[in-house]
Every structure is written in structure tokens, then in C-alpha cells.
Motif scaffolding. Structure first.
Motif, short mmCIF file in Angstrom:
data_model
loop_
_atom_site.label_atom_id
_atom_site.label_comp_id
_atom_site.label_asym_id
_atom_site.label_seq_id
_atom_site.Cartn_x
_atom_site.Cartn_y
_atom_site.Cartn_z
N TYR A 9 0.80 -1.52 -0.15
CA TYR A 9 -0.02 0.20 0.24
C TYR A 9 0.94 1.41 -0.04
CZ TYR A 9 0.98 -0.66 5.10
OH TYR A 9 1.70 -0.92 6.00
N GLY A 10 2.10 1.42 -0.25
CA GLY A 10 2.90 2.56 -0.09
C GLY A 10 4.38 2.30 -0.68
N THR A 11 5.35 2.02 -0.01
CA THR A 11 6.29 2.07 -1.46
C THR A 11 6.63 1.08 -2.08
OG1 THR A 11 7.34 1.45 0.79
CG2 THR A 11 7.91 3.87 0.44
N LEU A 12 6.07 0.01 -2.24
CA LEU A 12 6.86 -1.31 -2.33
C LEU A 12 5.22 -1.17 -3.84
CD1 LEU A 12 7.19 -3.48 0.60
CD2 LEU A 12 8.39 -2.87 -0.41
N ARG A 13 4.48 0.31 -3.79
CA ARG A 13 3.53 -0.74 -4.81
C ARG A 13 4.06 -0.65 -6.33
NH1 ARG A 13 -1.39 3.37 -3.11
NH2 ARG A 13 -2.12 2.52 -5.18
N LYS A 14 4.02 -1.52 -7.26
CA LYS A 14 4.43 -1.41 -8.51
C LYS A 14 5.62 0.03 -9.39
CE LYS A 14 0.05 -1.64 -11.41
NZ LYS A 14 0.31 -0.10 -12.22
N ASP A 15 4.36 1.01 -9.05
CA ASP A 15 4.78 2.67 -9.60
C ASP A 15 5.67 3.44 -8.93
OD1 ASP A 15 4.10 1.79 -12.23
OD2 ASP A 15 2.05 2.93 -12.00
N SER A 16 6.59 2.70 -7.17
CA SER A 16 7.90 3.30 -6.67
C SER A 16 9.03 2.92 -7.18
CB SER A 16 7.05 2.44 -5.70
OG SER A 16 7.93 2.82 -4.98
N MET A 20 13.05 -2.06 -3.67
CA MET A 20 12.43 -3.11 -3.27
C MET A 20 11.28 -3.59 -3.80
SD MET A 20 14.35 -4.82 -0.86
CE MET A 20 15.56 -4.77 -1.76
N ALA A 21 10.63 -2.31 -3.99
CA ALA A 21 9.66 -2.28 -5.17
C ALA A 21 9.53 -2.91 -6.44
CB ALA A 21 9.00 -0.54 -5.20
N ARG A 22 11.02 -2.73 -7.16
CA ARG A 22 12.13 -2.91 -8.55
C ARG A 22 11.57 -4.33 -7.94
NH1 ARG A 22 9.12 0.37 -9.24
NH2 ARG A 22 9.01 -1.11 -10.35
N LEU A 23 12.36 -5.37 -7.05
CA LEU A 23 12.51 -5.81 -6.78
C LEU A 23 10.73 -7.14 -6.36
CD1 LEU A 23 14.41 -9.02 -5.61
CD2 LEU A 23 13.71 -8.03 -2.89
N LEU A 24 10.28 -6.78 -5.83
CA LEU A 24 8.75 -6.93 -6.22
C LEU A 24 8.26 -7.63 -7.63
CD1 LEU A 24 5.90 -8.84 -4.55
CD2 LEU A 24 5.51 -5.82 -3.85
N VAL A 25 8.62 -6.43 -7.60
CA VAL A 25 7.63 -6.75 -9.72
C VAL A 25 8.65 -7.72 -10.43
CG1 VAL A 25 7.28 -5.31 -11.79
CG2 VAL A 25 6.60 -4.20 -9.61
N ALA A 26 9.97 -7.39 -10.36
CA ALA A 26 10.08 -8.25 -11.17
C ALA A 26 10.47 -10.18 -10.55
CB ALA A 26 11.95 -8.42 -10.55
N ASN A 27 9.84 -10.08 -9.20
CA ASN A 27 9.35 -11.82 -8.49
C ASN A 27 8.12 -12.34 -8.54
OD1 ASN A 27 12.30 -12.76 -8.63
ND2 ASN A 27 12.74 -11.10 -7.25
N SER A 28 7.37 -11.28 -8.58
CA SER A 28 5.78 -11.87 -8.78
C SER A 28 4.79 -11.21 -9.70
CB SER A 28 5.67 -10.16 -7.67
OG SER A 28 6.23 -11.05 -6.27
#
Length: 144
Positions: A9-16, A20-28
Motif C-alpha cells: 500500500y505504500g513504497t512497495l507499490r509497482k510504480d514506486s 524493493m518495489a522493483r524486486l517485488l515486481v521482478a519476482n511477482s
């Protein structure tokens, strides 16, 4: 093995721009917009969500965010835990706790997902009434 979904809901959202958001997007796999009952606060450089029951509220407040299906949980979740200062290696009480909660995908489909809940006192922090951190930041930039 259970599916590993995560609600952010914050700094981990896809457009952040956060790494760490980039890591999440790349592996999810991004599943779409989602929301969870709770209250959202501006903690300074990032937001924090608390359960309604944790602040003695029983209302219809929702926090808006995004739901991902984590494809590599053994890599992603420990990295996100470190980013969120969550876990036994941090002084207690930790900044956040990661717990499974019910979130609504696209406003109607219930999904059990990991979520980082703020784990400290919210006294003195600004309540984000819209429940949407990105919208709040945009409006804050216009007015402040």
C-alpha cells in the motif's frame, strides 16, 4: 504449499522508485488493485497501516493498494522483511509485522495475503483519510 500473495500500500507499490518495489515486481505477478479494512497513517517518509481493531475502531475504513502473487517467496519475503524492519533480527517491537490478512482484489474477491502492519504507536501521526498513499502524496505535493 500455499500461494504467496502480498498486499502492498505504500513504497512497495509497482510504480514506486524504491529498489524493493522493483524486486517485488521482478519476482511477482501483479494481480490488480486491492483494498483491506484498516487505517493508514503518514509516518514521514512512508506510510503505516493498522488494523481497525488495533486502534479500537469498528468502521468501514479501507486502505487501498495492490495485490501481487509472489513467484519466488524464498528470495522476496526475507528481503522485504529486512526492508520493513520486520523479524527477530530487529529490536522489539519491530517497525512492522508481516501477517496474513483478508484483502479484496478488484473490490470483491477475498484473498488471504501477506501484509505489513505498522507495529508501533500511531499517536501524533497524520491519518490518511482516503486510505490511498499515492493519491495522498500527489495531493500533499499540490498543497504543501
Amino acid at each position: 504449499m500455499t500461494d504467496n500473495y502480498i498486499f502492498v500500500y505504500g513504497t512497495l507499490r509497482k510504480d514506486s522508485p524504491q529498489a524493493m518495489a522493483r524486486l517485488l515486481v521482478a519476482n511477482s505477478a501483479f494481480l490488480g488493485p486491492a483494498q483491506m479494512k484498516g487505517m493508514l497513517y503518514d509516518l514521514g517518509r512512508y506510510p503505516g497501516m493498522v488494523r481497525l481493531s488495533d486502534v479500537g475502531r469498528n468502521s468501514s475504513s479501507f486502505v487501498k493498494g495492490e495485490l501481487f502473487h509472489v513467484l519466488d517467496p524464498d528470495t522476496v519475503l526475507p528481503a522485504l522483511d529486512y526492508y520493513e524492519e520486520c523479524g527477530d533480527s530487529f529490536s522489539q517491537p519491530t517497525l512492522y509485522v508481516r501477517e496474513k490478512e483478508t484483502v479484496l482484489l478488484n473490490g470483491n474477491q477475498s484473498v488471504q495475503a501477506w501484509v505489513y502492519l505498522y507495529n508501533r504507536d500511531i499517536t501524533g501521526f497524520h491519518y490518511i483519510e482516503s486510505g490511498d498513499y499515492l493519491s495522498y502524496l500527489t495531493n500533499k505535493g499540490r498543497t504543501g
